[in-house]
Every structure is written in structure tokens, then in C-alpha cells.
Design a protein around this motif. Structure first.
Motif, PDB file in Angstrom:
ATOM      1  N   ALA A  67      12.963   0.340 -12.775  1.00  0.00           N
ATOM      2  CA  ALA A  67      13.017   1.325 -11.695  1.00  0.00           C
ATOM      3  C   ALA A  67      11.949   1.019 -10.644  1.00  0.00           C
ATOM      4  N   PRO A  68      12.141   1.500  -9.411  1.00  0.00           N
ATOM      5  CA  PRO A  68      11.286   1.067  -8.304  1.00  0.00           C
ATOM      6  C   PRO A  68       9.895   1.686  -8.293  1.00  0.00           C
ATOM      7  N   THR A  69       8.947   0.871  -7.819  1.00  0.00           N
ATOM      8  CA  THR A  69       7.599   1.315  -7.476  1.00  0.00           C
ATOM      9  C   THR A  69       7.199   0.618  -6.181  1.00  0.00           C
ATOM     10  N   SER A  70       6.214   1.167  -5.506  1.00  0.00           N
ATOM     11  CA  SER A  70       5.745   0.601  -4.250  1.00  0.00           C
ATOM     12  C   SER A  70       5.245  -0.823  -4.462  1.00  0.00           C
ATOM     13  N   ALA A  71       5.764  -1.759  -3.678  1.00  0.00           N
ATOM     14  CA  ALA A  71       5.398  -3.174  -3.780  1.00  0.00           C
ATOM     15  C   ALA A  71       5.595  -3.709  -5.199  1.00  0.00           C
ATOM     16  N   ASN A  72       6.511  -3.083  -5.918  1.00  0.00           N
ATOM     17  CA  ASN A  72       6.760  -3.459  -7.321  1.00  0.00           C
ATOM     18  C   ASN A  72       5.460  -3.476  -8.132  1.00  0.00           C
ATOM     19  N   ALA A  73       4.539  -2.597  -7.767  1.00  0.00           N
ATOM     20  CA  ALA A  73       3.201  -2.647  -8.353  1.00  0.00           C
ATOM     21  C   ALA A  73       3.172  -2.297  -9.831  1.00  0.00           C
ATOM     22  N   LYS A  81      -2.127  -7.848 -10.779  1.00  0.00           N
ATOM     23  CA  LYS A  81      -0.855  -8.425 -11.226  1.00  0.00           C
ATOM     24  C   LYS A  81       0.144  -8.626 -10.089  1.00  0.00           C
ATOM     25  N   LEU A  82      -0.244  -8.332  -8.861  1.00  0.00           N
ATOM     26  CA  LEU A  82       0.698  -8.422  -7.760  1.00  0.00           C
ATOM     27  C   LEU A  82       1.112  -9.860  -7.464  1.00  0.00           C
ATOM     28  N   PHE A  92       4.814  -9.337  -7.092  1.00  0.00           N
ATOM     29  CA  PHE A  92       5.206  -9.290  -5.680  1.00  0.00           C
ATOM     30  C   PHE A  92       4.888 -10.632  -5.025  1.00  0.00           C
ATOM     31  N   PRO A  93       5.471 -11.721  -5.558  1.00  0.00           N
ATOM     32  CA  PRO A  93       5.038 -13.070  -5.180  1.00  0.00           C
ATOM     33  C   PRO A  93       5.342 -13.462  -3.738  1.00  0.00           C
ATOM     34  N   HIS A  94       6.278 -12.796  -3.086  1.00  0.00           N
ATOM     35  CA  HIS A  94       6.624 -13.172  -1.720  1.00  0.00           C
ATOM     36  C   HIS A  94       5.600 -12.685  -0.697  1.00  0.00           C
ATOM     37  N   ALA A  95       4.589 -11.921  -1.154  1.00  0.00           N
ATOM     38  CA  ALA A  95       3.500 -11.485  -0.271  1.00  0.00           C
ATOM     39  C   ALA A  95       2.179 -11.905  -0.914  1.00  0.00           C
ATOM     40  N   GLU A 127      -6.241   3.953  -5.744  1.00  0.00           N
ATOM     41  CA  GLU A 127      -6.119   5.024  -6.734  1.00  0.00           C
ATOM     42  C   GLU A 127      -4.900   5.895  -6.454  1.00  0.00           C
ATOM     43  N   GLN A 128      -4.656   6.217  -5.187  1.00  0.00           N
ATOM     44  CA  GLN A 128      -3.488   7.021  -4.834  1.00  0.00           C
ATOM     45  C   GLN A 128      -2.189   6.284  -5.162  1.00  0.00           C
ATOM     46  N   THR A 129      -2.167   4.989  -4.902  1.00  0.00           N
ATOM     47  CA  THR A 129      -0.976   4.194  -5.208  1.00  0.00           C
ATOM     48  C   THR A 129      -0.742   4.135  -6.705  1.00  0.00           C
ATOM     49  N   ALA A 130      -1.820   3.939  -7.463  1.00  0.00           N
ATOM     50  CA  ALA A 130      -1.696   3.857  -8.919  1.00  0.00           C
ATOM     51  C   ALA A 130      -1.208   5.180  -9.493  1.00  0.00           C
ATOM     52  N   PHE A 131      -1.795   6.276  -9.040  1.00  0.00           N
ATOM     53  CA  PHE A 131      -1.424   7.584  -9.569  1.00  0.00           C
ATOM     54  C   PHE A 131       0.015   7.957  -9.195  1.00  0.00           C
ATOM     55  N   ARG A 132       0.361   7.779  -7.930  1.00  0.00           N
ATOM     56  CA  ARG A 132       1.695   8.174  -7.462  1.00  0.00           C
ATOM     57  C   ARG A 132       2.780   7.369  -8.165  1.00  0.00           C
ATOM     58  N   ASN A 133       2.626   6.071  -8.186  1.00  0.00           N
ATOM     59  CA  ASN A 133       3.660   5.221  -8.766  1.00  0.00           C
ATOM     60  C   ASN A 133       3.633   5.240 -10.290  1.00  0.00           C
ATOM     61  N   GLY A 134       2.457   5.444 -10.879  1.00  0.00           N
ATOM     62  CA  GLY A 134       2.395   5.633 -12.325  1.00  0.00           C
ATOM     63  C   GLY A 134       3.087   6.920 -12.750  1.00  0.00           C
ATOM     64  N   SER A 135       2.985   7.966 -11.903  1.00  0.00           N
ATOM     65  CA  SER A 135       3.691   9.214 -12.181  1.00  0.00           C
ATOM     66  C   SER A 135       5.201   9.007 -12.112  1.00  0.00           C
ATOM     67  N   LEU A 136       5.647   8.252 -11.105  1.00  0.00           N
ATOM     68  CA  LEU A 136       7.063   7.908 -11.029  1.00  0.00           C
ATOM     69  C   LEU A 136       7.518   7.218 -12.310  1.00  0.00           C
TER      70      LEU A 136
END
Length: 198
Positions: free
Chosen positions: A44-50, A97-98, A102-105, A120-129
């Protein structure tokens, strides 16, 4: 590409008839079932496949004993009886791990290393997803889920996550629910109460 709506039986299993489990049968959950569940949720999707979520599957008596002091009174008994309790955490250094995810960037790591707040916001938001995806994946493979707050995250971090960059978000009990433990389904908001169209 176009997709068809999944059938009513699947919609019932994932959403309409799915319930939060509060009591559990003695049926064990094999590790292979947890791997099957993970192999779904990871897609399932996460921002920048993080993919910043990290999961600790607490399923041994020793693990449950470590978790017990962190639980609120209302969550204690059902968590001790659940075959598995998942600590849904997130890795504050997910960006390491990006280069793989996310190898194309090639400079993607730099998007986050310059701001600990943004990371931290990215980790929390996408980890919650990803924690929500875990609940749906559990239902998809035939498990019941009981997500919960009602615990001391600092105690969980201290017991399970020392020496890592992982931080606890929430807990999810997994297993095969005992219908006798179900509460009546609570109401839900209608779309007019919960959404706007602009």
C-alpha cells in the motif's frame, strides 16, 4: 488502469461486518499468517514509498510480560489473551532506506535530513497509514484486529525499542475474535456530518 469494485463478501469482511475484537479464542496465529499479512500491507502507498512503519509482533509469554506494565487497566486482560499484539512503530531515520525504496530520486534522503520536524511528521503520518493498512490486511487474511490506545508509549519504547530510532505509535491485538466479546456496533457519522464538497 480500471478496477472493478470488489464483491460484497470482501467488502463485508474488510469493512461492513468487520468489528474491533475485544476477546479472543485460543486459536493460535502462526508466524506464516503474520508474514502473509505483512506481504499485503507493504504494497500500500506511502509518501515517496518511504515505508517508515516498523512492527514488533509480541506473541510469546516473555514478550507479553514485557508489554504488560505499559498497558492501561482496560486493555490489560484482552491484550494478555490476544495471540499476538503488534506494536506499530515508525522509524525516525526511515530515509536511510530511500536509496532502495525510491531509487529514481537519488537525493531523496536529503529531503528529510535537513529538517528533523519534517522527517518526524513524515514518519508518523505514513507509519499511521501503514498501521491502518495492517488492520485491513489482517482482515483480508482472516484475522480479527483490535487496535488501541490506552498504554504508555514511553514504557513500550523503553521495553522494546531501546537502541533504535523507532518510536511507538499504537498497538493492535490480532487473532481470532470471540464473538461473545463484541460490543454493539457504535454509530458512524453520515457523510454530510464528516465531509464537504467544494
Amino acid at each position: 488502469m480500471p478496477h472493478e469494485t470488489i464483491d460484497d463478501a470482501a467488502l463485508d469482511q474488510l469493512f461492513r461486518e468487520a468489528r474491533t475484537a475485544n476477546a479472543w479464542t485460543d486459536r493460535p496465529v502462526p508466524d506464516d499468517k503474520l508474514r502473509e499479512m505483512y506481504d499485503l500491507l507493504k504494497m500500500a502507498p506511502t509518501s515517496a514509498n518511504a515505508s517508515p512503519a516498523r512492527f514488533i509482533f509480541v506473541r510469546t509469554p516473555e514478550g507479553k510480560a514485557k508489554l504488560k506494565p505499559a498497558l492501561s487497566a482496560g486493555n490489560l486482560e484482552k491484550t494478555m489473551k490476544a495471540p499476538v499484539t503488534v506494536i506499530v512503530a515508525h522509524d525516525l531515520h526511515f530515509y536511510d532506506k530511500l536509496s532502495v525504496l525510491f531509487p529514481h530520486a537519488p537525493d531523496a534522503k536529503n529531503w528529510f535530513t535537513g529538517s528533523s520536524y519534517f522527517a518526524e511528521q513524515t514518519a508518523f503520518r505514513n507509519g499511521s497509514l501503514q498501521g491502518a493498512y495492517l488492520i485491513l490486511a489482517a482482515r483480508a487474511v482472516g484475522l480479527d484486529a483490535g487496535p488501541m490506545s490506552g498504554f504508555d508509549a514511553a514504557k513500550v519504547d523503553d521495553a522494546f525499542l531501546q537502541g533504535t530510532n523507532w518510536k511507538t505509535n499504537f498497538l493492535v491485538n490480532l487473532g481470532y475474535g470471540d464473538p461473545a466479546g463484541l460490543f454493539p456496533r457504535s454509530p458512524r457519522l453520515d457523510i454530510d456530518e464528516a465531509a464537504r464538497f467544494e
